[in-house]
Design a protein around this motif. Structure first.
Motif, mmCIF file in Angstrom:
data_model
loop_
_atom_site.group_PDB
_atom_site.id
_atom_site.type_symbol
_atom_site.label_atom_id
_atom_site.label_comp_id
_atom_site.label_asym_id
_atom_site.label_seq_id
_atom_site.Cartn_x
_atom_site.Cartn_y
_atom_site.Cartn_z
ATOM 1 N N MET A 281 0.861 -1.175 0.000
ATOM 2 C CA MET A 281 0.000 0.000 0.000
ATOM 3 C C MET A 281 0.896 1.223 0.000
ATOM 4 O O MET A 281 2.091 1.140 0.297
ATOM 5 N N VAL A 282 0.317 2.365 -0.377
ATOM 6 C CA VAL A 282 1.071 3.614 -0.392
ATOM 7 C C VAL A 282 0.553 4.534 0.698
ATOM 8 O O VAL A 282 -0.646 4.811 0.776
ATOM 9 N N LEU A 283 1.452 4.964 1.552
ATOM 10 C CA LEU A 283 1.162 5.971 2.570
ATOM 11 C C LEU A 283 1.549 7.334 2.019
ATOM 12 O O LEU A 283 2.724 7.581 1.736
ATOM 13 N N ARG A 284 0.556 8.198 1.846
ATOM 14 C CA ARG A 284 0.817 9.561 1.385
ATOM 15 C C ARG A 284 0.845 10.457 2.624
ATOM 16 O O ARG A 284 -0.174 10.953 3.090
ATOM 17 N N ALA A 285 2.035 10.623 3.194
ATOM 18 C CA ALA A 285 2.194 11.280 4.491
ATOM 19 C C ALA A 285 1.950 12.782 4.399
ATOM 20 O O ALA A 285 2.076 13.398 3.333
ATOM 21 N N SER A 286 1.593 13.354 5.530
ATOM 22 C CA SER A 286 1.306 14.791 5.589
ATOM 23 C C SER A 286 2.536 15.639 5.300
ATOM 24 O O SER A 286 2.419 16.830 4.999
ATOM 25 N N THR A 287 3.720 15.048 5.363
ATOM 26 C CA THR A 287 4.951 15.767 5.045
ATOM 27 C C THR A 287 5.112 15.996 3.553
ATOM 28 O O THR A 287 6.013 16.724 3.131
ATOM 29 N N GLY A 288 4.258 15.339 2.738
ATOM 30 C CA GLY A 288 4.396 15.418 1.293
ATOM 31 C C GLY A 288 5.188 14.258 0.709
ATOM 32 O O GLY A 288 5.284 14.125 -0.516
ATOM 33 N N ARG A 289 5.718 13.406 1.569
ATOM 34 C CA ARG A 289 6.446 12.237 1.099
ATOM 35 C C ARG A 289 5.496 11.052 0.935
ATOM 36 O O ARG A 289 4.532 10.922 1.680
ATOM 37 N N ASP A 290 5.810 10.187 -0.030
ATOM 38 C CA ASP A 290 5.022 8.986 -0.277
ATOM 39 C C ASP A 290 5.872 7.762 0.020
ATOM 40 O O ASP A 290 7.053 7.706 -0.346
ATOM 41 N N TYR A 291 5.261 6.780 0.683
ATOM 42 C CA TYR A 291 5.984 5.578 1.085
ATOM 43 C C TYR A 291 5.229 4.334 0.629
ATOM 44 O O TYR A 291 4.000 4.276 0.717
ATOM 45 N N LEU A 292 5.999 3.349 0.189
ATOM 46 C CA LEU A 292 5.449 2.048 -0.132
ATOM 47 C C LEU A 292 5.693 1.121 1.052
ATOM 48 O O LEU A 292 6.837 0.938 1.486
#
Length: 320
Positions: A281-292
């Motif tokens: 899944m992809v976490l679209r963090a509030s920092t503007g970074r995206d993580y798998l």
């Protein structure tokens, strides 16, 4: 408080120390995260315990597990509690998870749970599975389209029932949900089959090794599991999903040519992750970074949560 009257010391784990399949991370407020996943020791069979979750402020150090769900007396399922994911809607938290019965009285299906708090405790919300009652289904993910219609995207994998083996070519479906998320509405819509992706390969067990009997797998199946949907900043609707590839468990990307849940879904030629890991899944963090987030390796009991930054641009997801 501890027995001495002193505040209890919370033990922390590094992310790579957490044994878990099918991870899902929710950011509840900026900088506060909750991790869910399949964590039962008896992942493939035997009595299921429930679901735990972990909390973090930095995505690396996670507090000791919290019991997010324990089945209440009379709960319809008792084994194979898989792939919980949680979404915040209208001030409450809804968990979508896979459940099965050891007796085979009901096929494996995706049910909905609810809580007033992200970490639970969660209670049953739907009356059993919202997926079709006569088919073995798994790995439901929520998608809310532009007109606020709520959809469950799920896999009809190659697992069967006690009455029949599963299908040989796994399928991915979308099912409209009622606004209260308690039930499916209308007939499921077939989105694609596993064979539509050029990178999928049949799952063949080594000579002398048999698949878990409780899965009732078709022979040498092409399977689908682990869907997750996201829309890029440029407006492209993408789906992560997993299957078996050239080097084992793998995760690919499908792209909606029509920009909506009904597709048509176009498979990317190469998998995003090709070697013994998936269900991401992809976490679209509030920092503007995206993580798998995904699990790797796929070997039980060695599964661990992996988290890596990605760049999403249009129809592409690139691991950094």
């Amino acid at each position: 408080m501890g027995r001495s009257g002193q505040p209890k010391t919370i033990q922390q784990l590094r992310l790579g120390e957490i044994r878990m399949r099918d991870p899902f991370i929710l950011e509840t407020v900026p900088g506060e995260f909750v991790l869910f996943g399949t964590s039962d020791e008896n992942v493939w069979g035997g009595p299921a315990t429930g679901f735990d979750c972990y909390t973090s402020r930095d995505l690396d150090h996670w507090d000791e597990p919290i019991a997010a769900f324990r089945p209440p007396p009379g709960f319809w399922a008792d084994t194979q509690f898989w792939a919980p994911e949680v979404h915040a809607l209208e001030g409450r938290f809804f968990m979508f998870a896979t459940f099965a019965t050891s007796t085979g009285a009901r096929p494996r299906g995706v049910a909905v749970l609810v809580s007033d708090h992200a970490t639970g405790p969660y209670q049953p919300w739907s009356d059993g599975p919202v997926t079709p009652a006569n088919e073995s289904c798994l790995d439901g993910t929520l998608y809310v389209d532009d007109d606020s219609t709520r959809w469950l995207v799920y896999s009809r994998g190659t697992e069967g029932t006690s009455d029949s083996l599963g299908i040989a070519d796994g399928e991915m479906y979308a099912l409209r949900l009622s606004q209260d998320l308690r039930a499916g509405v209308g007939e499921p819509i077939l989105l694609f089959a596993a064979s539509s992706a050029g990178w999928t390969r049949p799952l063949r067990f080594p000579e002398g090794v048999e698949p878990p009997k409780g899965l009732h797998l078709a022979k040498d199946p092409l399977f689908t599991d682990g869907p997750f949907l996201l829309r890029s900043n440029e407006g492209t609707l993408l789906m992560l999903w997993s299957s078996h590839g050239e080097a084992g468990y793998a995760m690919g990307i499908a792209e909606s040519g029509g920009g909506t849940i009904t597709g048509p879904w176009i498979q990317h030629e190469d998998p995003l992750w090709s070697s013994n890991g998936g269900h991401g899944m992809v976490l679209r963090a509030s920092t503007g970074r995206d993580y798998l987030a995904f699990h790797w390796p796929n070997n039980t009991p060695d599964e661990r949560v992996q988290l890596t930054e990605v760049h999403i641009n249009g129809a592409t997801i690139k691991i950094l």
